[in-house]
Write a protein that holds these residues in place. Structure first.
Motif, PDB file in Angstrom:
ATOM      1  N   VAL A   7     -10.552   1.585   1.198  1.00 13.28           N
ATOM      2  CA  VAL A   7     -11.311   0.765   2.152  1.00 13.28           C
ATOM      3  C   VAL A   7     -10.415   0.063   3.165  1.00 13.28           C
ATOM      4  O   VAL A   7     -10.904  -0.486   4.157  1.00 13.28           O
ATOM      5  N   MET A   8      -9.090   0.073   2.935  1.00 16.37           N
ATOM      6  CA  MET A   8      -8.178  -0.623   3.847  1.00 16.37           C
ATOM      7  C   MET A   8      -7.769   0.309   4.977  1.00 16.37           C
ATOM      8  O   MET A   8      -6.806   1.074   4.866  1.00 16.37           O
ATOM      9  N   HIS A   9      -8.519   0.279   6.075  1.00 17.43           N
ATOM     10  CA  HIS A   9      -8.181   1.133   7.207  1.00 17.43           C
ATOM     11  C   HIS A   9      -8.615   0.455   8.504  1.00 17.43           C
ATOM     12  O   HIS A   9      -9.455  -0.451   8.512  1.00 17.43           O
ATOM     13  N   GLY A  10      -8.020   0.892   9.590  1.00 17.01           N
ATOM     14  CA  GLY A  10      -8.341   0.309  10.887  1.00 17.01           C
ATOM     15  C   GLY A  10      -7.877  -1.138  10.985  1.00 17.01           C
ATOM     16  O   GLY A  10      -7.057  -1.616  10.203  1.00 17.01           O
ATOM     17  N   THR A  11      -8.437  -1.838  11.952  1.00 22.65           N
ATOM     18  CA  THR A  11      -8.010  -3.222  12.173  1.00 22.65           C
ATOM     19  C   THR A  11      -8.385  -4.136  11.018  1.00 22.65           C
ATOM     20  O   THR A  11      -7.731  -5.157  10.799  1.00 22.65           O
ATOM     21  N   SER A  12      -9.413  -3.781  10.247  1.00 22.59           N
ATOM     22  CA  SER A  12      -9.799  -4.624   9.115  1.00 22.59           C
ATOM     23  C   SER A  12      -8.707  -4.667   8.053  1.00 22.59           C
ATOM     24  O   SER A  12      -8.654  -5.593   7.247  1.00 22.59           O
ATOM     25  N   ALA A  13      -7.816  -3.682   8.058  1.00 25.28           N
ATOM     26  CA  ALA A  13      -6.749  -3.645   7.061  1.00 25.28           C
ATOM     27  C   ALA A  13      -5.721  -4.747   7.276  1.00 25.28           C
ATOM     28  O   ALA A  13      -4.889  -4.995   6.396  1.00 25.28           O
ATOM     29  N   ALA A  14      -5.777  -5.420   8.422  1.00 20.98           N
ATOM     30  CA  ALA A  14      -4.818  -6.503   8.676  1.00 20.98           C
ATOM     31  C   ALA A  14      -4.916  -7.600   7.626  1.00 20.98           C
ATOM     32  O   ALA A  14      -3.916  -8.269   7.332  1.00 20.98           O
ATOM     33  N   VAL A  15      -6.099  -7.770   7.040  1.00 23.34           N
ATOM     34  CA  VAL A  15      -6.255  -8.804   6.014  1.00 23.34           C
ATOM     35  C   VAL A  15      -5.390  -8.516   4.794  1.00 23.34           C
ATOM     36  O   VAL A  15      -5.036  -9.429   4.051  1.00 23.34           O
ATOM     37  N   GLY A  16      -5.033  -7.258   4.612  1.00 19.97           N
ATOM     38  CA  GLY A  16      -4.209  -6.873   3.475  1.00 19.97           C
ATOM     39  C   GLY A  16      -2.791  -6.498   3.865  1.00 19.97           C
ATOM     40  O   GLY A  16      -2.182  -5.638   3.219  1.00 19.97           O
ATOM     41  N   PHE A  17      -2.251  -7.155   4.878  1.00 12.85           N
ATOM     42  CA  PHE A  17      -0.917  -6.788   5.367  1.00 12.85           C
ATOM     43  C   PHE A  17       0.127  -6.858   4.272  1.00 12.85           C
ATOM     44  O   PHE A  17       1.096  -6.075   4.260  1.00 12.85           O
ATOM     45  N   HIS A  18      -0.045  -7.780   3.321  1.00 17.54           N
ATOM     46  CA  HIS A  18       0.955  -7.937   2.261  1.00 17.54           C
ATOM     47  C   HIS A  18       1.009  -6.722   1.350  1.00 17.54           C
ATOM     48  O   HIS A  18       2.061  -6.411   0.781  1.00 17.54           O
ATOM     49  N   LEU A  19      -0.134  -6.016   1.199  1.00 16.28           N
ATOM     50  CA  LEU A  19      -0.152  -4.808   0.386  1.00 16.28           C
ATOM     51  C   LEU A  19       0.770  -3.745   0.980  1.00 16.28           C
ATOM     52  O   LEU A  19       1.510  -3.067   0.257  1.00 16.28           O
ATOM     53  N   PHE A  20       0.707  -3.599   2.291  1.00 22.19           N
ATOM     54  CA  PHE A  20       1.523  -2.592   2.960  1.00 22.19           C
ATOM     55  C   PHE A  20       2.989  -3.020   3.021  1.00 22.19           C
ATOM     56  O   PHE A  20       3.887  -2.181   2.887  1.00 22.19           O
ATOM     57  N   LEU A  21       3.237  -4.314   3.214  1.00 16.67           N
ATOM     58  CA  LEU A  21       4.612  -4.813   3.248  1.00 16.67           C
ATOM     59  C   LEU A  21       5.311  -4.553   1.917  1.00 16.67           C
ATOM     60  O   LEU A  21       6.421  -4.006   1.877  1.00 16.67           O
ATOM     61  N   MET A  22       4.663  -4.923   0.818  1.00 17.60           N
ATOM     62  CA  MET A  22       5.327  -4.808  -0.484  1.00 17.60           C
ATOM     63  C   MET A  22       5.307  -3.387  -1.030  1.00 17.60           C
ATOM     64  O   MET A  22       5.937  -3.110  -2.053  1.00 17.60           O
ATOM     65  N   ALA A  23       4.606  -2.487  -0.351  1.00 14.93           N
ATOM     66  CA  ALA A  23       4.638  -1.071  -0.742  1.00 14.93           C
ATOM     67  C   ALA A  23       5.878  -0.357  -0.219  1.00 14.93           C
ATOM     68  O   ALA A  23       6.158   0.776  -0.625  1.00 14.93           O
ATOM     69  N   GLN A  24       6.631  -1.011   0.669  1.00 11.93           N
ATOM     70  CA  GLN A  24       7.804  -0.365   1.271  1.00 11.93           C
ATOM     71  C   GLN A  24       8.936  -0.215   0.250  1.00 11.93           C
ATOM     72  O   GLN A  24       8.967  -0.904  -0.762  1.00 11.93           O
ATOM     73  N   PRO A  25       9.873   0.688   0.516  1.00  9.72           N
ATOM     74  CA  PRO A  25      10.990   0.895  -0.412  1.00  9.72           C
ATOM     75  C   PRO A  25      11.773  -0.398  -0.651  1.00  9.72           C
ATOM     76  O   PRO A  25      11.757  -1.312   0.183  1.00  9.72           O
ATOM     77  N   PRO A  26      12.459  -0.484  -1.783  1.00 11.86           N
ATOM     78  CA  PRO A  26      13.198  -1.707  -2.128  1.00 11.86           C
ATOM     79  C   PRO A  26      14.200  -2.099  -1.046  1.00 11.86           C
ATOM     80  O   PRO A  26      14.844  -1.253  -0.434  1.00 11.86           O
ATOM     81  N   GLY A  27      14.294  -3.400  -0.840  1.00 14.02           N
ATOM     82  CA  GLY A  27      15.262  -3.935   0.112  1.00 14.02           C
ATOM     83  C   GLY A  27      14.616  -4.863   1.113  1.00 14.02           C
ATOM     84  O   GLY A  27      14.679  -6.089   0.970  1.00 14.02           O
ATOM     85  N   LEU A  28      13.976  -4.286   2.122  1.00 13.48           N
ATOM     86  CA  LEU A  28      13.424  -5.098   3.205  1.00 13.48           C
ATOM     87  C   LEU A  28      12.333  -6.058   2.750  1.00 13.48           C
ATOM     88  O   LEU A  28      12.375  -7.245   3.104  1.00 13.48           O
ATOM     89  N   PRO A  29      11.333  -5.622   1.968  1.00 15.31           N
ATOM     90  CA  PRO A  29      10.293  -6.586   1.563  1.00 15.31           C
ATOM     91  C   PRO A  29      10.871  -7.778   0.800  1.00 15.31           C
ATOM     92  O   PRO A  29      10.491  -8.928   1.057  1.00 15.31           O
TER      93      PRO A  29
END
Length: 289
Positions: free
Chosen positions: A138-160
């Motif tokens: 369900v997280m798609h389009g501009t509405s997915a901005a509410v879940g930005f932390h999900l995408f941030l912490m899904a990144q490879p180890p290091g930057l998040p």
């Protein structure tokens, strides 16, 4: 401390002990906290349920005062691993079967426990989360901005870890402020405890979220293909996500839980703290099913 509860560390796996608050007597129910919180989020609900239940409130692995194993391997914070922790915790305390309620991240652990250990979990409650596969769907389009932390912490180890660690109080405090309809629900001393616990657990919290974008998805997809479902009575309490993001939350939940009661609540995300009376009422109704 939750009034009248005692706290102890219980070993649940090799090198992993969970900090656990325990109170009351009677049929057991385990309460699992969400992000960015600790077992203290259950302080009102647990005190009420302890009148006639044994109530067990752990800090999840990687959170609060529980152990925080290295998260370089996906399995370390897979919900399957964290669910096994919960089953081992209850067993160590003398309970082979128990009811289970989880909020947010804790609800994902509870769902996995229900799928992996159907003979152990008698009743299951999920507070304000969707099953992992549906969450990503369900997280798609501009509405997915509410879940930005999900995408941030899904990144490879290091930057998040670096970004969050450099501004931990601002990051975690953002969610405590944004997700509560009632700011008074989380008093300053509890907020301070949440921020301190989260600041000290950035790598393990990120590892928990990263697992939900990888290994947890694989496990859920396998269950969906195999027809594995939650066979115990299930209650879901949820904000009206469907209206905000354009989907039918109850319909998505019915795919996973044939014996379902789905309730929309008027409180914010932190419902166990904002409206504990409603949560207690629904949990007691679930336990009577």
């Amino acid at each position: 401390m939750i009034p009248s509860f005692t706290t102890q560390r219980v070993t649940v796996a090799d090198g992993v002990a969970l900090n656990t608050a325990i109170g009351g007597s009677g049929d057991p129910i385990v309460l699992l906290h969400g992000f960015p919180q600790t077992h203290l989020m259950w302080r009102h609900v647990a005190a009420d349920l302890a009148a006639d239940h044994t109530v067990i409130c752990p800090d999840l692995r990687g959170y609060g005062d529980s152990d925080k194993p290295d998260g370089s391997e996906p399995e370390a914070y897979a919900k399957r691993t964290m669910a096994a922790d919960v089953v081992a915790l209850a067993r160590a305390l003398g309970h082979e079967r128990f009811a289970l309620a989880g909020h947010d991240r804790g609800a994902l652990v509870a769902i996995r426990a229900g799928l992996d250990h159907p003979g152990v979990i008698t009743h299951l409650a999920s507070l304000d989360v969707l099953p992992t596969l549906d969450m990503w769907d369900v997280m798609h389009g501009t509405s997915a901005a509410v879940g930005f932390h999900l995408f941030l912490m899904a990144q490879p180890p290091g930057l998040p870890e670096q970004l969050i660690g450099n501004s931990a109080d601002a990051f975690f405090g953002h969610f405590l402020d944004l997700w509560a309809n009632s700011p008074d629900a989380i008093p300053p001393e509890v907020r301070a405890a949440y921020l301190k616990a989260s600041r000290e657990a950035v790598p393990s919290i990120v590892a928990d979220y990263r697992a939900s974008a990888g290994i947890d998805v694989e496990h859920d997809e396998a269950d969906l293909r195999a027809g594995n479902r939650l066979r115990m009575p299930v209650t879901v309490l949820q904000q009206d996500w469907g209206a905000a993001l354009g989907f039918d939350a109850a319909a998505r939940w019915r795919v996973w839980a044939p014996d379902l009661e789905h309730r929309t609540v008027s409180s914010g995300h932190f419902m166990a703290e904002e409206d504990p009376g409603v949560v207690v009422k629904e949990l007691r109704a679930l336990l009577a099913r």
